[in-house]
Motif scaffolding. Structure first.
Motif, PDB file in Angstrom:
ATOM      1  N   GLY A   1       0.826  -1.212   0.000  1.00 18.31           N
ATOM      2  CA  GLY A   1       0.000   0.000   0.000  1.00 18.31           C
ATOM      3  C   GLY A   1       0.855   1.255   0.000  1.00 18.31           C
ATOM      4  O   GLY A   1       0.584   2.208  -0.726  1.00 18.31           O
ATOM      5  N   LEU A   2       1.908   1.244   0.810  1.00 22.02           N
ATOM      6  CA  LEU A   2       2.823   2.385   0.856  1.00 22.02           C
ATOM      7  C   LEU A   2       3.533   2.561  -0.483  1.00 22.02           C
ATOM      8  O   LEU A   2       3.636   3.681  -1.000  1.00 22.02           O
ATOM      9  CB  LEU A   2       3.839   2.205   1.980  1.00 22.02           C
ATOM     10  CG  LEU A   2       4.846   3.328   2.172  1.00 22.02           C
ATOM     11  CD1 LEU A   2       4.132   4.643   2.485  1.00 22.02           C
ATOM     12  CD2 LEU A   2       5.831   2.987   3.273  1.00 22.02           C
ATOM     13  N   ALA A   3       3.988   1.461  -1.062  1.00 18.19           N
ATOM     14  CA  ALA A   3       4.644   1.535  -2.370  1.00 18.19           C
ATOM     15  C   ALA A   3       3.676   2.046  -3.429  1.00 18.19           C
ATOM     16  O   ALA A   3       4.038   2.860  -4.280  1.00 18.19           O
ATOM     17  CB  ALA A   3       5.186   0.165  -2.760  1.00 18.19           C
TER      18      ALA A   3
ATOM     19  N   ILE B   1       1.843   8.740  -6.602  1.00 19.43           N
ATOM     20  CA  ILE B   1       2.073  10.186  -6.518  1.00 19.43           C
ATOM     21  C   ILE B   1       3.248  10.589  -7.407  1.00 19.43           C
ATOM     22  O   ILE B   1       3.142  11.530  -8.201  1.00 19.43           O
ATOM     23  CB  ILE B   1       2.325  10.616  -5.063  1.00 19.43           C
ATOM     24  CG1 ILE B   1       1.037  10.478  -4.255  1.00 19.43           C
ATOM     25  CG2 ILE B   1       2.833  12.054  -5.000  1.00 19.43           C
ATOM     26  CD1 ILE B   1       1.225  10.681  -2.767  1.00 19.43           C
ATOM     27  N   LEU B   2       4.361   9.898  -7.285  1.00 25.30           N
ATOM     28  CA  LEU B   2       5.544  10.259  -8.064  1.00 25.30           C
ATOM     29  C   LEU B   2       5.392   9.899  -9.539  1.00 25.30           C
ATOM     30  O   LEU B   2       5.975  10.554 -10.392  1.00 25.30           O
ATOM     31  CB  LEU B   2       6.783   9.574  -7.492  1.00 25.30           C
ATOM     32  CG  LEU B   2       7.170   9.985  -6.079  1.00 25.30           C
ATOM     33  CD1 LEU B   2       8.390   9.196  -5.620  1.00 25.30           C
ATOM     34  CD2 LEU B   2       7.421  11.473  -5.999  1.00 25.30           C
ATOM     35  N   GLY B   3       4.615   8.858  -9.824  1.00 20.56           N
ATOM     36  CA  GLY B   3       4.483   8.405 -11.196  1.00 20.56           C
ATOM     37  C   GLY B   3       3.334   9.032 -11.946  1.00 20.56           C
ATOM     38  O   GLY B   3       3.082   8.677 -13.087  1.00 20.56           O
ATOM     39  N   PHE B   4       2.616   9.994 -11.320  1.00 21.84           N
ATOM     40  CA  PHE B   4       1.460  10.580 -11.994  1.00 21.84           C
ATOM     41  C   PHE B   4       1.808  11.234 -13.323  1.00 21.84           C
ATOM     42  O   PHE B   4       1.040  11.110 -14.268  1.00 21.84           O
ATOM     43  CB  PHE B   4       0.730  11.590 -11.096  1.00 21.84           C
ATOM     44  CG  PHE B   4      -0.424  12.230 -11.806  1.00 21.84           C
ATOM     45  CD1 PHE B   4      -1.573  11.518 -12.035  1.00 21.84           C
ATOM     46  CD2 PHE B   4      -0.331  13.527 -12.276  1.00 21.84           C
ATOM     47  CE1 PHE B   4      -2.642  12.095 -12.717  1.00 21.84           C
ATOM     48  CE2 PHE B   4      -1.382  14.110 -12.951  1.00 21.84           C
ATOM     49  CZ  PHE B   4      -2.545  13.391 -13.165  1.00 21.84           C
TER      50      PHE B   4
ATOM     51  N   GLY C   1       1.156   1.958  -9.616  1.00 24.04           N
ATOM     52  CA  GLY C   1       0.718   2.285  -8.256  1.00 24.04           C
ATOM     53  C   GLY C   1      -0.608   1.629  -7.921  1.00 24.04           C
ATOM     54  O   GLY C   1      -0.802   1.121  -6.813  1.00 24.04           O
ATOM     55  N   LEU C   2      -1.534   1.613  -8.870  1.00 20.63           N
ATOM     56  CA  LEU C   2      -2.831   0.981  -8.661  1.00 20.63           C
ATOM     57  C   LEU C   2      -2.671  -0.524  -8.469  1.00 20.63           C
ATOM     58  O   LEU C   2      -3.286  -1.105  -7.568  1.00 20.63           O
ATOM     59  CB  LEU C   2      -3.757   1.284  -9.838  1.00 20.63           C
ATOM     60  CG  LEU C   2      -5.204   0.845  -9.711  1.00 20.63           C
ATOM     61  CD1 LEU C   2      -5.861   1.493  -8.500  1.00 20.63           C
ATOM     62  CD2 LEU C   2      -5.972   1.199 -10.968  1.00 20.63           C
ATOM     63  N   VAL C   3      -1.825  -1.137  -9.273  1.00 20.42           N
ATOM     64  CA  VAL C   3      -1.583  -2.582  -9.144  1.00 20.42           C
ATOM     65  C   VAL C   3      -0.959  -2.905  -7.789  1.00 20.42           C
ATOM     66  O   VAL C   3      -1.385  -3.849  -7.113  1.00 20.42           O
ATOM     67  CB  VAL C   3      -0.699  -3.094 -10.300  1.00 20.42           C
ATOM     68  CG1 VAL C   3      -0.209  -4.510 -10.040  1.00 20.42           C
ATOM     69  CG2 VAL C   3      -1.463  -3.033 -11.609  1.00 20.42           C
ATOM     70  N   LEU C   4       0.029  -2.128  -7.379  1.00 13.91           N
ATOM     71  CA  LEU C   4       0.663  -2.359  -6.074  1.00 13.91           C
ATOM     72  C   LEU C   4      -0.342  -2.207  -4.932  1.00 13.91           C
ATOM     73  O   LEU C   4      -0.326  -2.986  -3.975  1.00 13.91           O
ATOM     74  CB  LEU C   4       1.834  -1.392  -5.871  1.00 13.91           C
ATOM     75  CG  LEU C   4       3.099  -1.688  -6.651  1.00 13.91           C
ATOM     76  CD1 LEU C   4       4.085  -0.535  -6.510  1.00 13.91           C
ATOM     77  CD2 LEU C   4       3.720  -2.986  -6.192  1.00 13.91           C
ATOM     78  N   THR C   5      -1.215  -1.223  -5.036  1.00 15.07           N
ATOM     79  CA  THR C   5      -2.218  -1.013  -3.995  1.00 15.07           C
ATOM     80  C   THR C   5      -3.182  -2.179  -3.936  1.00 15.07           C
ATOM     81  O   THR C   5      -3.524  -2.665  -2.845  1.00 15.07           O
ATOM     82  CB  THR C   5      -2.993   0.293  -4.261  1.00 15.07           C
ATOM     83  OG1 THR C   5      -2.051   1.369  -4.323  1.00 15.07           O
ATOM     84  CG2 THR C   5      -3.986   0.572  -3.169  1.00 15.07           C
TER      85      THR C   5
ATOM     86  N   ALA D   1      -6.179   3.156   6.440  1.00 13.38           N
ATOM     87  CA  ALA D   1      -6.128   4.518   5.899  1.00 13.38           C
ATOM     88  C   ALA D   1      -5.091   4.644   4.789  1.00 13.38           C
ATOM     89  O   ALA D   1      -5.319   5.328   3.793  1.00 13.38           O
ATOM     90  CB  ALA D   1      -5.814   5.514   7.024  1.00 13.38           C
ATOM     91  N   LEU D   2      -3.969   3.960   4.928  1.00 12.80           N
ATOM     92  CA  LEU D   2      -2.907   4.037   3.935  1.00 12.80           C
ATOM     93  C   LEU D   2      -3.347   3.462   2.597  1.00 12.80           C
ATOM     94  O   LEU D   2      -3.216   4.102   1.552  1.00 12.80           O
ATOM     95  CB  LEU D   2      -1.662   3.292   4.438  1.00 12.80           C
ATOM     96  CG  LEU D   2      -0.493   3.231   3.471  1.00 12.80           C
ATOM     97  CD1 LEU D   2       0.109   4.613   3.299  1.00 12.80           C
ATOM     98  CD2 LEU D   2       0.544   2.257   3.975  1.00 12.80           C
ATOM     99  N   THR D   3      -3.893   2.242   2.614  1.00 13.19           N
ATOM    100  CA  THR D   3      -4.293   1.623   1.351  1.00 13.19           C
ATOM    101  C   THR D   3      -5.498   2.329   0.739  1.00 13.19           C
ATOM    102  O   THR D   3      -5.599   2.419  -0.481  1.00 13.19           O
ATOM    103  CB  THR D   3      -4.587   0.119   1.528  1.00 13.19           C
ATOM    104  OG1 THR D   3      -5.529  -0.060   2.573  1.00 13.19           O
ATOM    105  CG2 THR D   3      -3.328  -0.655   1.819  1.00 13.19           C
ATOM    106  N   THR D   4      -6.388   2.851   1.567  1.00 18.42           N
ATOM    107  CA  THR D   4      -7.529   3.599   1.033  1.00 18.42           C
ATOM    108  C   THR D   4      -7.055   4.877   0.353  1.00 18.42           C
ATOM    109  O   THR D   4      -7.511   5.213  -0.743  1.00 18.42           O
ATOM    110  CB  THR D   4      -8.532   3.934   2.153  1.00 18.42           C
ATOM    111  OG1 THR D   4      -8.962   2.704   2.762  1.00 18.42           O
ATOM    112  CG2 THR D   4      -9.727   4.675   1.619  1.00 18.42           C
ATOM    113  N   THR D   5      -6.121   5.576   0.972  1.00 17.41           N
ATOM    114  CA  THR D   5      -5.569   6.794   0.370  1.00 17.41           C
ATOM    115  C   THR D   5      -4.853   6.473  -0.931  1.00 17.41           C
ATOM    116  O   THR D   5      -5.033   7.166  -1.937  1.00 17.41           O
ATOM    117  CB  THR D   5      -4.591   7.475   1.347  1.00 17.41           C
ATOM    118  OG1 THR D   5      -5.271   7.758   2.568  1.00 17.41           O
ATOM    119  CG2 THR D   5      -4.030   8.757   0.770  1.00 17.41           C
ATOM    120  N   ALA D   6      -4.054   5.416  -0.928  1.00 13.93           N
ATOM    121  CA  ALA D   6      -3.343   5.011  -2.139  1.00 13.93           C
ATOM    122  C   ALA D   6      -4.325   4.637  -3.237  1.00 13.93           C
ATOM    123  O   ALA D   6      -4.148   5.008  -4.397  1.00 13.93           O
ATOM    124  CB  ALA D   6      -2.414   3.836  -1.835  1.00 13.93           C
TER     125      ALA D   6
END
Length: 69
Positions: free
Chosen positions: A5-7, A13-16, A25-29, A42-47
């Motif tokens: 989720g953090l990744a 964010i960085l890859g936008f 990022g979506l796949v990692l989440t 909260a972390l995975t929901t935000t991601a």
């Protein structure tokens, strides 16, 4: 802490500026949520929200680029 989720959040964010970063990022989440047994903190929901919004923005951009010529 959900490492995937953090990744996903960081890559999203960085890859936008690059569509691939948002997709990765979506796949990692999603992998992080799956590994957590479907629980979302909260972390995975935000991601997830950031990556979904980034994906929607890219789709809108592509549609705009095609329509405007």
């Amino acid at each position: 802490m959900n490492g995937f989720g953090l990744a996903g959040l960081i890559v999203g964010i960085l890859g936008f500026p690059l569509c691939v970063g948002t997709i990765v990022g979506l796949v990692l989440t999603i992998v992080g949520i799956t590994r957590a047994g479907g629980r979302r903190d909260a972390l995975t929901t935000t991601a997830l929200v950031i990556n979904v919004l980034g994906s929607v923005a890219w789709v809108a951009f592509v549609i705009w680029a095609v329509v405007s010529g």
